[in-house]
Design a protein around this motif. Sequence first.
Motif, mmCIF file in Angstrom:
data_model
loop_
_atom_site.group_PDB
_atom_site.id
_atom_site.type_symbol
_atom_site.label_atom_id
_atom_site.label_comp_id
_atom_site.label_asym_id
_atom_site.label_seq_id
_atom_site.Cartn_x
_atom_site.Cartn_y
_atom_site.Cartn_z
ATOM 1 N N GLU A 83 0.840 -1.193 0.000
ATOM 2 C CA GLU A 83 0.000 0.000 0.000
ATOM 3 C C GLU A 83 0.871 1.237 0.000
ATOM 4 O OE1 GLU A 83 -3.593 -1.790 2.809
ATOM 5 O OE2 GLU A 83 -2.367 -0.126 3.550
ATOM 6 N N VAL A 84 0.451 2.239 -0.766
ATOM 7 C CA VAL A 84 1.079 3.553 -0.712
ATOM 8 C C VAL A 84 -0.026 4.555 -0.412
ATOM 9 C CG1 VAL A 84 2.352 5.325 -1.960
ATOM 10 C CG2 VAL A 84 2.989 2.934 -2.228
ATOM 11 N N GLY A 90 -7.670 12.936 -6.454
ATOM 12 C CA GLY A 90 -7.717 12.174 -7.696
ATOM 13 C C GLY A 90 -7.823 10.686 -7.465
ATOM 14 N N ARG A 91 -8.173 10.024 -8.535
ATOM 15 C CA ARG A 91 -8.291 8.560 -8.518
ATOM 16 C C ARG A 91 -7.482 8.033 -9.693
ATOM 17 N NH1 ARG A 91 -11.118 4.922 -5.754
ATOM 18 N NH2 ARG A 91 -11.651 2.997 -6.804
ATOM 19 N N GLY A 118 -8.150 2.953 -2.786
ATOM 20 C CA GLY A 118 -9.094 3.177 -1.702
ATOM 21 C C GLY A 118 -9.022 4.611 -1.230
ATOM 22 N N GLN A 119 -10.027 5.028 -0.502
ATOM 23 C CA GLN A 119 -10.067 6.384 0.019
ATOM 24 C C GLN A 119 -9.468 6.448 1.402
ATOM 25 O OE1 GLN A 119 -14.303 7.192 -0.298
ATOM 26 N NE2 GLN A 119 -13.865 8.553 -2.018
ATOM 27 N N VAL A 126 -3.259 3.609 -2.785
ATOM 28 C CA VAL A 126 -3.134 2.779 -3.983
ATOM 29 C C VAL A 126 -2.428 1.510 -3.522
ATOM 30 C CG1 VAL A 126 -2.332 2.629 -6.359
ATOM 31 C CG2 VAL A 126 -2.967 4.855 -5.406
ATOM 32 N N TRP A 127 -3.017 0.368 -3.841
ATOM 33 C CA TRP A 127 -2.504 -0.897 -3.325
ATOM 34 C C TRP A 127 -2.402 -1.929 -4.442
ATOM 35 C CZ3 TRP A 127 -5.589 -5.093 -4.057
ATOM 36 C CH2 TRP A 127 -6.939 -4.844 -4.314
ATOM 37 N N CYS A 128 -1.582 -2.926 -4.192
ATOM 38 C CA CYS A 128 -1.522 -4.103 -5.060
ATOM 39 C C CYS A 128 -1.231 -5.302 -4.183
ATOM 40 C CB CYS A 128 -0.495 -3.935 -6.179
ATOM 41 S SG CYS A 128 1.185 -3.620 -5.666
#
Length: 133
Positions: A83-84, A90-91, A118-119, A126-128
Amino acid sequence: MDKTMQHEDLRELFCRRERRSVAAAREFAREALSAWGWVARADDITLCVSELATNALVHGVPPGRGYLLRLWLYEQGAALRVEVHDSGDGRPGVREPDGESGRGLLLVDALADTWGVGQRDPGKVVWCAFTLR
């Protein structure tokens, strides 16, 4: 980098808004992956960390702020989430590359098993995610 937190299944690094933070994020991820024995997918994961950190630095971190990199194992160590967290608006999404830019999330989409946005207040995560193969 400012702060790190390490637990058995969780590692966090807070990075200030500076170019060298991306290299520090990569090194931090490599060390965690090595400690966890995740060598088989380490290159893919490290590249995704680099791309997400770069995106946060360029698009998501206002002056005077930073971003948080979080790596955590789940499913008894068989899965990993990157996760960052940043405070920018923005999205982000996958888009067509434009010259030398625009490939970050395209790479994440290709290398990670899944990813998303995610918010958080303020900003976004932003995750992966990856599984051992």
